[in-house]
Design an enzyme around this catalytic site. Sequence first.
Site, mmCIF file in Angstrom:
data_model
loop_
_atom_site.group_PDB
_atom_site.id
_atom_site.type_symbol
_atom_site.label_atom_id
_atom_site.label_comp_id
_atom_site.label_asym_id
_atom_site.label_seq_id
_atom_site.Cartn_x
_atom_site.Cartn_y
_atom_site.Cartn_z
ATOM 1 N N CYS A 38 14.231 -12.043 3.467
ATOM 2 C CA CYS A 38 14.624 -13.404 3.091
ATOM 3 C C CYS A 38 15.361 -14.086 4.248
ATOM 4 C CB CYS A 38 15.517 -13.369 1.860
ATOM 5 S SG CYS A 38 15.918 -15.023 1.232
ATOM 6 N N CYS A 65 14.357 -15.341 -5.960
ATOM 7 C CA CYS A 65 14.672 -16.325 -4.936
ATOM 8 C C CYS A 65 13.494 -17.272 -4.747
ATOM 9 C CB CYS A 65 14.996 -15.609 -3.625
ATOM 10 S SG CYS A 65 15.302 -16.705 -2.233
ATOM 11 N N TRP A 426 -18.151 16.116 0.200
ATOM 12 C CA TRP A 426 -18.027 14.960 1.090
ATOM 13 C C TRP A 426 -18.042 13.661 0.291
ATOM 14 C CZ3 TRP A 426 -20.182 10.350 2.174
ATOM 15 C CH2 TRP A 426 -19.796 9.720 3.349
ATOM 16 N N TYR A 430 -14.931 11.051 -0.170
ATOM 17 C CA TYR A 430 -15.110 9.686 0.334
ATOM 18 C C TYR A 430 -14.813 8.670 -0.771
ATOM 19 C CZ TYR A 430 -17.372 5.629 2.499
ATOM 20 O OH TYR A 430 -17.630 4.383 3.023
ATOM 21 N N ASP A 446 -17.268 16.630 7.002
ATOM 22 C CA ASP A 446 -17.877 15.492 7.682
ATOM 23 C C ASP A 446 -18.249 15.876 9.118
ATOM 24 O OD1 ASP A 446 -18.274 12.402 7.625
ATOM 25 O OD2 ASP A 446 -17.201 12.806 9.492
#
Length: 487
Positions: A38, A65, A426, A430, A446
């Site tokens: 801020c 705020c 794999w 992923y 991989d």
Amino acid sequence: MKLDLASCHQALQARDARFDGRFYVGVSSTGIYCRPVCPARTPRAANCDFFPHAAAAERAGYRPCLRCRPELAPGLAPMDAPDRLARQACARIEAGALDAASLMALAAELGVSERHLRRVVEEATGASPVDLAQTRRLLLAKQLLTDTALPMAVVAQTAGFGSLRRFNHLFQSRYGLAPGRLRRASPERAETPVPDRIELRLAYRPPLAWPALLEFLAGRGAAGVEAAVGPCYLRTVQLAGRRGWLAVQPDVEAARPQLRVQLSAGLLPVLSAVLQRLRRLLDLDANPEAIAAQLGRDARLAPLLAATPGLRVPGAFDGFELALRAVLGQQVTVKAATTLFGRFAARYGEPAQSPFAELRYHAPTAERVAEAPRQALIELGLTGRRAETVQRLARAMAEGQLRLEPGADPEATLVAMQELPGIGPWTAHYVAMRALGWPDAFPDGDLALLKALAAPNARALREAAEAWRPWRAYAAIHFWRSLAMGG
């Protein structure tokens, strides 16, 4: 981070952006709570109360705020919450799980009692599940009031309130300010009829390697569903019966790191869920400084981190869409997989309307693909075995047997995925990296990673990756990019 007075106040004095979204400060002399970035004068330490979540600050009686706007703060990354159940519950609440259902229903879905769920969430965030949901709705409404000219009734409905009267009462009682007064503070935001699109901002913790993120998403998307035009990312959206489009690009004129997002007005009823999915797609809740501090200790990763600071793990807007893309990508090139995905979008995706010529289809849904005959899938270019895998995946998701979204248990999801024919470690890892947003997922088989680290086998690669926990997914994405760039 541990919320001790000294460290939090030091971060507040420095306006250190690395702590933005990781804690909030309530100032007892004003009754307002702020982000640590801020621009207002730093309050004395004796006047500060620190909270791990905006909902905890509001529960203590503080108002947000109007200068630093807590609703724009980056959210907590998945690894920030200390308890897995709390992470799962918070992810579901942030997606709107308590807007149309009860806490009891959410607890049943997560397999625990309502009392236990409430206790775990309060210990992790300092606020109850109901407080979290209410704060999410109020802060979204505050952002809409400040950033758009939407009519008040539309703001209330979009934010998830059942009535305008209820919205006015909660906003007034929580913030000590009538919604209309907040809008009158911004004359340029006078109410107008609902436009055909709205524009909002999404904050993130810098740095953000936007060109690299854009390149990854555009190179692996479906033609007609998503695209990159200059610095802008485009995609179609369909969610809970609503359809539309969105466009995202860096806000270069903003004083703070943020993205500018345009969305079609047809997505307003599902806006909260769309924004959450967009944040996870772009990995905006990541803490790149903390990740770099951990991974940079490895001499193999340090130069890659320096070359592409702020590289994110691209997420997923839709779990099935990502999983389908991963299955289509098995044992073929990225280009071939993208071509196959484009065929699926053209055949099984609904036509889309947008102001962008690049967007022509909505992504195919699990329900639509599950109904497709196997021969029809083979005619798109799949082998018989791959067509069976696609069918089984689509049915598992259409029937709710498999959930691919942040908050889902990673280990259980990995097991469930690998029980489907044709899905191995794999593909499962992923998908966990991207659809679940699991930062420690790691496809150790991989071939590219084996090559990058000169590892003789998956076991050796796993052992090398132990030092990268809990950010192994970020290590993988850095190595992949390095290889793609010829490094």
